[in-house]
Design a protein around this motif. Structure first.
Motif, mmCIF file in Angstrom:
data_model
loop_
_atom_site.group_PDB
_atom_site.id
_atom_site.type_symbol
_atom_site.label_atom_id
_atom_site.label_comp_id
_atom_site.label_asym_id
_atom_site.label_seq_id
_atom_site.Cartn_x
_atom_site.Cartn_y
_atom_site.Cartn_z
ATOM 1 N N THR A 196 38.456 44.420 4.048
ATOM 2 C CA THR A 196 39.412 43.876 5.003
ATOM 3 C C THR A 196 40.795 43.755 4.364
ATOM 4 O O THR A 196 40.960 43.886 3.140
ATOM 5 N N THR A 250 37.504 36.815 5.234
ATOM 6 C CA THR A 250 36.499 37.350 4.316
ATOM 7 C C THR A 250 37.048 38.621 3.684
ATOM 8 O O THR A 250 37.772 39.379 4.342
ATOM 9 N N LEU A 302 33.178 43.151 4.717
ATOM 10 C CA LEU A 302 32.251 43.095 5.839
ATOM 11 C C LEU A 302 31.114 44.074 5.589
ATOM 12 O O LEU A 302 31.349 45.244 5.259
ATOM 13 N N THR A 314 28.232 41.211 8.657
ATOM 14 C CA THR A 314 28.041 40.014 7.844
ATOM 15 C C THR A 314 29.235 39.873 6.908
ATOM 16 O O THR A 314 29.588 40.820 6.192
ATOM 17 N N GLY A 315 29.857 38.728 6.937
ATOM 18 C CA GLY A 315 30.960 38.413 6.041
ATOM 19 C C GLY A 315 30.688 37.115 5.313
ATOM 20 O O GLY A 315 29.760 36.372 5.658
ATOM 21 N N GLN A 373 32.705 33.623 3.441
ATOM 22 C CA GLN A 373 33.950 32.896 3.271
ATOM 23 C C GLN A 373 34.393 32.933 1.810
ATOM 24 O O GLN A 373 33.591 33.107 0.886
ATOM 25 N N SER A 377 39.731 37.761 9.533
ATOM 26 C CA SER A 377 39.071 39.022 9.187
ATOM 27 C C SER A 377 37.557 38.939 9.180
ATOM 28 O O SER A 377 36.890 39.973 9.125
ATOM 29 N N ASN A 378 36.981 37.744 9.244
ATOM 30 C CA ASN A 378 35.517 37.608 9.254
ATOM 31 C C ASN A 378 35.007 37.853 10.675
ATOM 32 O O ASN A 378 34.769 36.929 11.453
ATOM 33 N N SER A 387 32.228 38.709 11.708
ATOM 34 C CA SER A 387 30.811 38.411 11.935
ATOM 35 C C SER A 387 30.600 37.092 12.668
ATOM 36 O O SER A 387 29.486 36.803 13.095
#
Length: 473
Positions: free
Chosen positions: A4, A38, A41, A49-50, A52, A204-205, A207
């Motif tokens: 990301t 995140t 990914l 799935t990401g 933190q 950006s996460n 998920s």
């Protein structure tokens, strides 16, 4: 797998965290505010799935711990560091271990034991009840419970071993708070001007669901670096308790309070109301008679206004707003979701359905339905012990951290059902470290360890009463 746009910023955090254990603590505390971001990914099983930032930095902290313990094992302990046991397990540690063990064991066993028997609300299908089945969410949430335990242990032991001071940790939290405030204000200003929002970085996460573009009353709702406005409000209530009420940092406290007031979040308003009662419990025993009298007069005026509102309008002020909120579609759905989870707790004989199996709009209903009554009791006891210890601590910083943890818990109970809130567990570890009874003492500077208190050239010529001292050696 995809990288990301947040990855370059994460790389800076990671490089700084690799410089030492103290740097890892500072980087983790600051990055805990970046909940919606995140660096990477992963596409596993047809879903993204990401992770933190604070959790992604956790392996670096574990590596620092292992290296420091290996180094300590090779050296003889210094005489001034032999007192105290930074790695002793006390009551809060035992309660956290018990909570984690119950949560992980339940995530593995309960969905298989109660397979198809109990109705739950899987997070991936929204507010729609389905029979319980094992899923990958149970493993993921159990893994995060272990990560939460590691965050708590590493932060608390770093403070106990004096690798980092409480003041330095509070400074890192202040930096993170100011950054979140600045981004939140910028987000609200986007209601009046076409300001670009860096969602590809801060959100950006992909998920997890993120609500950063909601509007209310013609303005954008503030979510800043968090997943949604209610989670921001929960954290800002705790930070206002820490900096505004506990540490009396006026400008930061006012900035946090201003963000809470314009957040249009019920979590913010209810959390501030409850926080007022908690602050009174902290402050009243230490108040002077004059301050207590002023507080009593203000409380009497508030009660008088409530009575006038009830007599004049046949209802308490704000009662209609609360009734409308509860009777709305959102309120009805959330209430129904809580009732499904409490029914799941009843149908599972109080054992729960396993973390990751179900979700509702409040933490109490979600965690009770997931971890059962034993897990809920251990977690409540953990926070109760930490809050009491912090409130009774001699250090004003420990008392302020305890108040901040109490504010976070109040916001958490109000509306946020998530366990992956790194700042909660980091703040719990700070309270444990700051209020620990056996904290290792600060090493005495070399100038104070000298044999003679007064060198000959600086030896005084008289005592405190003005009488001359003997001149012989």
């Amino acid at each position: 797998m995809s990288i990301t746009l947040f990855a370059p910023l994460f790389l800076l955090f990671a490089i700084y965290a690799c410089l030492g254990e103290r740097q890892w603590v500072m980087a983790t505390l600051t990055s805990a505010f970046l909940q919606g971001a995140t660096p990477i990914l992963l596409n596993a099983g047809g879903r993204l799935t990401g992770i933190q930032t604070a959790y992604a930095l956790l392996p670096i902290g574990v590596l620092h711990l292992l290296l420091s313990e290996l180094k300590r094992a090779r050296q003889l302990p210094a005489p001034e560091l032999e007192r105290g046991n930074a790695w002793g397990i006390d009551l809060p540690d035992g309660l956290f271990l018990a909570t984690t063990a119950i949560g992980v064991a339940g995530a593995i066993l309960l969905p298989r034991i109660l397979n198809g028997v109990v109705l739950v609300l899987p997070p991936s299908v929204g507010y729609h009840a389905e029979p319980l089945h094992p899923s990958g969410r149970n493993v993921i949430q159990g893994f995060y419970m272990v990560c939460n335990l590691f965050l708590y242990v590493l932060i608390s032991r770093s403070v106990c071993r004096r690798v980092v001071t409480v003041s330095q940790c509070i400074s890192a939290l202040a930096v993170g708070a100011w950054c979140a405030i600045a981004l939140g204000v910028y987000q609200v200003l986007g209601s009046f001007a076409p300001l670009p929002w860096p969602s590809a970085i801060l959100n950006s996460n992909l998920s997890v669901a993120q609500l950063y573009d909601q509007s209310a009353y013609g303005i954008r709702r503030m979510s800043s670096t968090f997943l949604e406005p209610s989670i921001l409000s929960m954290h800002f209530v705790g930070l206002f308790a820490l900096f505004g009420l506990g540490l009396k940092r006026r400008w930061l406290g006012l900035a946090l309070l201003g963000c809470l007031l314009i957040s249009t979040s019920a979590t913010a308003y209810v959390g501030l109301l409850f926080l007022g009662f908690v602050w009174l419990a902290f402050a009243v025993p230490r108040m002077s008679l004059q301050a207590f009298s002023a507080l009593a007069i203000a409380a009497a005026v508030a009660v008088g206004l409530l009575v006038v509102g009830f007599v004049g309008f046949d209802q308490f002020p704000g009662a209609q707003l609360v009734a409308q909120k509860l009777s709305s579609h959102s309120g009805t759905v959330r209430t129904a979701a809580d009732s499904v989870n409490f029914q799941a707790l009843w149908d599972s004989w109080g054992l729960g359905t396993g973390v990751g199996s179900t979700r509702s709009s409040s933490f109490l209903a979600t965690f009770a339905a997931c971890a059962g009554l034993p897990g809920l009791a251990c977690l409540a006891a953990l926070f109760g012990v930490l809050l009491v210890r912090g409130a009774r601590a001699v250090s004003p910083e420990a008392r302020a951290l305890s108040l901040g943890l109490g504010g976070l818990a109040l916001g958490w109970l109000t509306s946020v059902p998530d366990l992956t809130l790194a700042l909660v567990w980091l703040l719990a570890g700070l309270v444990r470290g700051a209020a620990a009874p056996g904290v290792l003492p600060q090493p005495v500077p070399a100038t104070e360890r000298s044999f003679e208190v007064f060198p000959k050239k600086l030896r005084p010529v008289g005592d405190y009463a003005g009488r001359p001292l003997p001149q012989g050696d």
